[in-house]
Scaffold this active site. Structure first.
Site, PDB file in Angstrom:
ATOM      1  CG  ASP A   6      -1.744   1.312   1.299  1.00  0.00           C
ATOM      2  OD1 ASP A   6      -2.470   1.491   0.139  1.00  0.00           O
ATOM      3  OD2 ASP A   6      -2.043   1.942   2.326  1.00  0.00           O
ATOM      4  CD  GLU A 154      -0.415   7.490   5.380  1.00  0.00           C
ATOM      5  OE1 GLU A 154       0.746   7.437   5.641  1.00  0.00           O
ATOM      6  OE2 GLU A 154      -0.942   6.245   5.183  1.00  0.00           O
TER       7      GLU A 154
HETATM    8  N1  DGL Z   1      -4.858   3.655   0.415  1.00  0.00           N
HETATM    9  C1  DGL Z   1      -5.044   3.983  -0.892  1.00  0.00           C
HETATM   10  C2  DGL Z   1      -6.274   3.628  -1.610  1.00  0.00           C
HETATM   11  O1  DGL Z   1      -6.825   2.677  -1.196  1.00  0.00           O
HETATM   12  C3  DGL Z   1      -4.615   5.594  -1.009  1.00  0.00           C
HETATM   13  C4  DGL Z   1      -4.428   6.464  -0.187  1.00  0.00           C
HETATM   14  C5  DGL Z   1      -3.680   7.380  -1.045  1.00  0.00           C
HETATM   15  O2  DGL Z   1      -2.033   7.068  -1.146  1.00  0.00           O
HETATM   16  O3  DGL Z   1      -4.102   8.441  -1.537  1.00  0.00           O
HETATM   17  O4  DGL Z   1      -6.794   4.357  -2.430  1.00  0.00           O
END
Ligand code: DGL
Length: 270
Positions: A6, A154
């Site tokens: 991720d 975050e």
């Molecule tokens: N966790 C990511 C998603 O599912 C994205 C978050 C990001 O990096 O903007 O889209």
């Protein structure tokens, strides 16, 4: 090991469910925390960052890598599957999380109207619209881009006044576009962390769906259908973590996602 990637911490919501359905499997999680969030970045940048991480996991010997990030699945998966992997010498498989979610989401709605909260990158790619159309052609799907939500997660800003303002703004905007929505998908792996805050602004009749359980069940099914992949996976129940930020930073953030006493290593991509 099953590699799980991720942009940051969000994939931990997928990892948790994967470990629930595959408790004996070994996992290697990589969070590109130093460059997260990806959501508002260009296609080229998201692809380059994602391939760096995915190829790193493949190099570590992962026979299967799951891109547990919608933005990276939307922007990079196709190029990785159709070009990068073919040009490379890696034998591992790479899967995303949009298709497995699209295969199921229509079963949740009674009105046939669903909403999706996602990052700008996921929304503009229209990947969900395209994939859902294959499986549920009559479903009315309305997307809402939430440019700031992944930043809030975050940064651990889950309950501030500012967070409430941006969550309410984007929830209201989705419901204005289609008041008949009865099911909303959290189309970003970061968002389950703010599910309670989102629910506060949704009418009671609207159910909120997180992808973790769907992706986990689909992965289980994939491994049953692909014994040639399953037989290569180590099964000692261990999970290790990698981050492109510092070990301390990752441990602190992962704690918010319920991961405590974890083994973390830091790595740097140039
Ligand atoms: N966790 C990511 C998603 O599912 C994205 C978050 C990001 O990096 O903007 O889209």
């Amino acid at each position: 090991m099953i590699g799980v990637f991720d942009s940051g911490f969000g994939g931990l919501t997928i990892l948790r469910e994967l470990r629930r359905v595959l408790p004996e499997n070994d996992f290697l999680y990589l969070g590109d925390n130093a460059r997260s969030p990806y959501g508002s970045r260009s296609f080229e940048t998201i692809h380059r960052y994602t391939w760096q991480s995915v190829s790193y996991l493949l190099e570590q010997g992962c026979p299967l890598v799951i891109i547990a990030c919608n933005t990276a699945s939307a922007r990079a998966l196709r190029t990785i599957q159709q070009q990068d992997l073919i040009k490379s010498s890696y034998s591992g498989r790479v899967l995303g999380i949009i298709r497995p979610t699209a295969e199921e989401i229509g079963f949740y709605s009674k009105t046939g109207h669903i909403g999706i909260f996602a990052t700008p990158g996921t929304v503009y790619s229209e990947s969900y619209l395209i994939e859902i159309q294959h499986f549920f052609p009559k479903l009315k799907v309305t997307q809402q881009s939430c440019p700031l939500w992944a930043y809030l997660v975050e940064n651990g800003e889950l309950n501030s006044e500012g967070a409430r303002y941006f969550i309410k703004r984007d929830v209201d905007s989705l419901l204005e576009k289609d008041p008949d929505i009865d099911t909303v998908l959290l189309g970003c792996t970061h968002y389950p962390l703010i599910a309670d805050q989102i629910r506060e602004f949704l009418p009671k009749k609207v159910q909120l769906i997180s992808q973790g359980p769907i992706v986990a069940e689909k992965t289980l099914d994939y491994l049953k259908r692909h014994p040639e992949v399953d037989s290569k996976l180590e099964k000692s129940g261990k999970t290790n973590f990698l981050t492109t930020d510092t070990v301390e930073f990752f441990k602190k953030g992962a704690f918010l996602f319920g991961e405590t006493a974890i083994s973390v290593k830091s790595l740097t991509f140039l």
